[in-house]
Design a protein around this motif. Sequence first.
Motif, PDB file in Angstrom:
ATOM      1  N   UNK A 262       0.847  -1.107   0.027  1.00 45.40           N
ATOM      2  CA  UNK A 262       0.139   0.012  -0.087  1.00 45.40           C
ATOM      3  C   UNK A 262       0.944   1.336   0.018  1.00 45.40           C
ATOM      4  N   UNK A 263       1.997   1.256   0.831  1.00 41.38           N
ATOM      5  CA  UNK A 263       3.038   2.464   0.745  1.00 41.38           C
ATOM      6  C   UNK A 263       3.568   2.662  -0.731  1.00 41.38           C
ATOM      7  N   UNK A 264       3.997   1.304  -1.122  1.00 42.80           N
ATOM      8  CA  UNK A 264       4.745   1.608  -2.546  1.00 42.80           C
ATOM      9  C   UNK A 264       3.677   2.035  -3.400  1.00 42.80           C
ATOM     10  N   UNK A 265       2.314   1.642  -3.387  1.00 48.23           N
ATOM     11  CA  UNK A 265       1.530   2.255  -4.609  1.00 48.23           C
ATOM     12  C   UNK A 265       1.261   3.539  -4.510  1.00 48.23           C
ATOM     13  N   UNK A 266       0.731   3.901  -2.930  1.00 48.69           N
ATOM     14  CA  UNK A 266       0.013   5.151  -2.881  1.00 48.69           C
ATOM     15  C   UNK A 266       1.232   6.390  -2.307  1.00 48.69           C
ATOM     16  N   UNK A 267       2.254   5.972  -1.862  1.00 54.38           N
ATOM     17  CA  UNK A 267       3.169   6.805  -1.736  1.00 54.38           C
ATOM     18  C   UNK A 267       4.493   7.022  -2.778  1.00 54.38           C
ATOM     19  N   UNK A 268       4.609   6.086  -3.558  1.00 54.12           N
ATOM     20  CA  UNK A 268       5.611   6.337  -4.830  1.00 54.12           C
ATOM     21  C   UNK A 268       4.796   6.125  -6.037  1.00 54.12           C
ATOM     22  N   UNK A 269       4.161   4.963  -6.303  1.00 49.87           N
ATOM     23  CA  UNK A 269       3.950   4.878  -7.888  1.00 49.87           C
ATOM     24  C   UNK A 269       2.669   5.887  -8.311  1.00 49.87           C
ATOM     25  N   UNK A 270       1.676   5.947  -7.637  1.00 50.06           N
ATOM     26  CA  UNK A 270       0.564   6.888  -8.100  1.00 50.06           C
ATOM     27  C   UNK A 270       0.962   8.410  -8.058  1.00 50.06           C
ATOM     28  N   UNK A 271       1.653   8.899  -6.782  1.00 53.81           N
ATOM     29  CA  UNK A 271       2.035  10.149  -7.026  1.00 53.81           C
ATOM     30  C   UNK A 271       3.410  10.361  -8.387  1.00 53.81           C
ATOM     31  N   UNK A 272       4.292   9.284  -8.638  1.00 52.90           N
ATOM     32  CA  UNK A 272       5.102   9.558  -9.805  1.00 52.90           C
ATOM     33  C   UNK A 272       4.386   9.621 -10.947  1.00 52.90           C
ATOM     34  N   UNK A 273       3.083   8.911 -11.009  1.00 52.14           N
ATOM     35  CA  UNK A 273       2.310   8.761 -12.133  1.00 52.14           C
ATOM     36  C   UNK A 273       1.750  10.126 -12.593  1.00 52.14           C
ATOM     37  N   UNK A 274       1.269  10.735 -11.535  1.00 49.95           N
ATOM     38  CA  UNK A 274       0.756  12.167 -11.734  1.00 49.95           C
ATOM     39  C   UNK A 274       2.037  13.254 -12.072  1.00 49.95           C
ATOM     40  N   UNK A 275       3.258  12.823 -11.347  1.00 49.37           N
ATOM     41  CA  UNK A 275       4.298  13.977 -11.855  1.00 49.37           C
ATOM     42  C   UNK A 275       4.589  13.871 -13.235  1.00 49.37           C
ATOM     43  N   UNK A 276       4.530  12.654 -13.766  1.00 44.31           N
ATOM     44  CA  UNK A 276       4.888  12.281 -15.194  1.00 44.31           C
ATOM     45  C   UNK A 276       3.920  12.955 -16.064  1.00 44.31           C
ATOM     46  N   UNK A 277       2.626  13.258 -15.810  1.00 41.45           N
ATOM     47  CA  UNK A 277       1.697  14.052 -16.433  1.00 41.45           C
ATOM     48  C   UNK A 277       1.528  15.435 -16.402  1.00 41.45           C
ATOM     49  N   UNK A 278       2.682  15.949 -15.404  1.00 43.50           N
ATOM     50  CA  UNK A 278       2.704  17.195 -15.370  1.00 43.50           C
ATOM     51  C   UNK A 278       3.389  18.043 -16.761  1.00 43.50           C
ATOM     52  N   UNK A 279       3.210  19.442 -16.543  1.00 44.47           N
ATOM     53  CA  UNK A 279       3.851  20.155 -17.576  1.00 44.47           C
ATOM     54  C   UNK A 279       5.612  20.060 -17.935  1.00 44.47           C
ATOM     55  N   UNK A 280       6.044  19.835 -16.548  1.00 48.48           N
ATOM     56  CA  UNK A 280       7.603  19.495 -16.964  1.00 48.48           C
ATOM     57  C   UNK A 280       7.945  18.315 -15.975  1.00 48.48           C
ATOM     58  N   UNK A 360      15.039  15.059  -6.051  1.00 47.06           N
ATOM     59  CA  UNK A 360      14.533  15.975  -4.894  1.00 47.06           C
ATOM     60  C   UNK A 360      13.060  15.478  -4.755  1.00 47.06           C
ATOM     61  N   UNK A 361      12.313  15.040  -5.690  1.00 39.51           N
ATOM     62  CA  UNK A 361      11.073  14.675  -5.605  1.00 39.51           C
ATOM     63  C   UNK A 361      10.825  13.419  -4.762  1.00 39.51           C
ATOM     64  N   UNK A 362      11.989  12.346  -5.205  1.00 39.10           N
ATOM     65  CA  UNK A 362      11.846  11.004  -4.445  1.00 39.10           C
ATOM     66  C   UNK A 362      12.202  11.258  -3.170  1.00 39.10           C
ATOM     67  N   UNK A 363      13.292  11.973  -2.644  1.00 37.51           N
ATOM     68  CA  UNK A 363      13.329  12.359  -1.321  1.00 37.51           C
ATOM     69  C   UNK A 363      12.238  12.735  -0.502  1.00 37.51           C
ATOM     70  N   UNK A 364      11.517  13.696  -1.104  1.00 38.53           N
ATOM     71  CA  UNK A 364      10.150  14.147  -0.402  1.00 38.53           C
ATOM     72  C   UNK A 364       9.059  12.972  -0.020  1.00 38.53           C
ATOM     73  N   UNK A 365       9.099  12.316  -1.086  1.00 38.30           N
ATOM     74  CA  UNK A 365       8.275  11.057  -0.892  1.00 38.30           C
ATOM     75  C   UNK A 365       8.809  10.047   0.241  1.00 38.30           C
ATOM     76  N   UNK A 366      10.124  10.059   0.241  1.00 39.39           N
ATOM     77  CA  UNK A 366      10.450   8.938   1.374  1.00 39.39           C
ATOM     78  C   UNK A 366      10.681   9.670   2.576  1.00 39.39           C
ATOM     79  N   UNK A 367      10.470  10.983   2.765  1.00 36.44           N
ATOM     80  CA  UNK A 367      10.432  11.720   3.992  1.00 36.44           C
ATOM     81  C   UNK A 367       8.927  11.428   4.690  1.00 36.44           C
TER      82      UNK A 367
END
Length: 535
Positions: A262-280, A360-367
């Motif tokens: 649950x932590x792997x999917x909700x704290x990393x996978x889904x946020x990174x999937x949203x980040x991949x859809x951002x403008x940059x 930097x984004x990954x370290x925020x998720x790991x925090x």
Amino acid sequence: MQKSVRYNEGHALYLALLARKEGTKRGYLSKKTAETNRWHEKWFALYQNVLFYFEGEQSARPAGMYMLEGCNCERVPAPKGCAAGSAKDAALDKQHYFTVLFGHEGQKPLELRCEDEVDGDEWVEAIHQASYSDILIEREVLMQKYIHLVQIVETEKIAANQLRHQLEDQDTEIERLKSEIIALNKTKERMRPYQGNQEDEDPDIKKIKKVQSFMRGWLCRRKWKTIVQDYICSPHAESMRKRNQIVFNMVEAESEYVHQLYVLVNCFLRPLRMAASSKKPPISHDDVSSIFLNSETIMFLHEIFHQGLKARIANWPTLILADLFDILLPMLNIYQEFVRNHQYSLQVLANCKQNRDFDKLLKQYEANPACEGRMLETFLTYPMFQIPRYIITLHELLAHTPHEHVERKSLEFAKSKLEELSRVMHDEVSDTENIRKNLAIERTIVEGCDILLDTSQTFIRQGSLIQVPSVERGKLSKVRLGSLSLKKEGERQCFLFTKHFLICTRSSGGKLHLLKTGGVLSLIECTLIEETDTS
């Protein structure tokens, strides 16, 4: 890369008709022309990612259209070229301006304005959401939910069939009990004359029978107490206690594993999937898929299995687990793909960490407190050990399960299937890692090496060796590895495989070059001679 889309006049008229009737946002806006810089009021209609404008609300044909895929819409302040004193300029200052910036080079931005601020905010938000890519992402999320629901339905069907069989067994038991009740009633009818005679017995005989009944009851209770105490101290009872403890530990471990997924999917996978859809985007959708692969499906599978385990615990002390493993085993093949991709996913993650924004984004998720100080690599490693953990648990469970137990054969079958799956995954991981190691060595050699493309070529070891010149002993000349014209010792970078031995030289730039003579030696045609004389 976005694909081009072609429209003919018929398509445009049809979409314009849909926009007039079912458009996401419709209304009058003022549009600034690029040629004259004048503002003209048009009637606009937004449908999906296409913006139409008409001369008026009753116009049948659109005056123009804009493709909004990949565009950006933002509010802009009113132009500063107006005189502050005129009434017309005061009215223009009350207008609310916004601009649509297109992602295509050479296409001028679309400048719009309206009188109502709320209406302007609604237009900006509607244009922001007019993206076909967002629809695809939403569709992917819905497909994942659909697959999850299909799995739940299949599980419920299996549970319904089991309940149906249980009801049939209970109906049979009820019929048997009814027949026993009928037999007991017949026995009771035959005993009634004897009971009638007992009422006429002597009072002393009744007292004697009462004392005898009391003594029989006391002796029976004492005997049963001895039997229960002996069973509690027996090896079978001790084995059952250990078996129950193994099951309880298994439920706790499964609960912890589901939480990790649950932590792997909700704290990393889904946020990174949203980040991949951002403008940059700091990471691409392909890299996200390569890193996490089917982690979300694994989480759905183990949530169902965990719910089944908790339902079994609710029926304690009756613990039936074999049917749960029968449901789980056919679905565990998804682990093969995850394990086969694991090393590659860690390589992709290491490459992505070279990007400072991603790191930097990954370290925020790991925090996140839910991660408890663990890194993403740790969570990606947890599924690698789940199949061996099941094998160990079943091994311990079988050690405390009697041979005549109803679940013995089913648990042994589940253990054998898991061991077979574990061996297959281990062999696949070994073959995949060997191919990747060979390709990595092949890329470091400037000239390349075709023999490393052979999948049966297994890497053994590598290192530096000193190549010595050829010497003569009497009439026998033993040729050392490499060039026959070698006159002095030299350091060589060597690679040993199951079928060949490679000898390379390292240039000043750090690149490897195969020796022109004797750089690739076939081990089938070689003889190894160990010389103890170092002089």
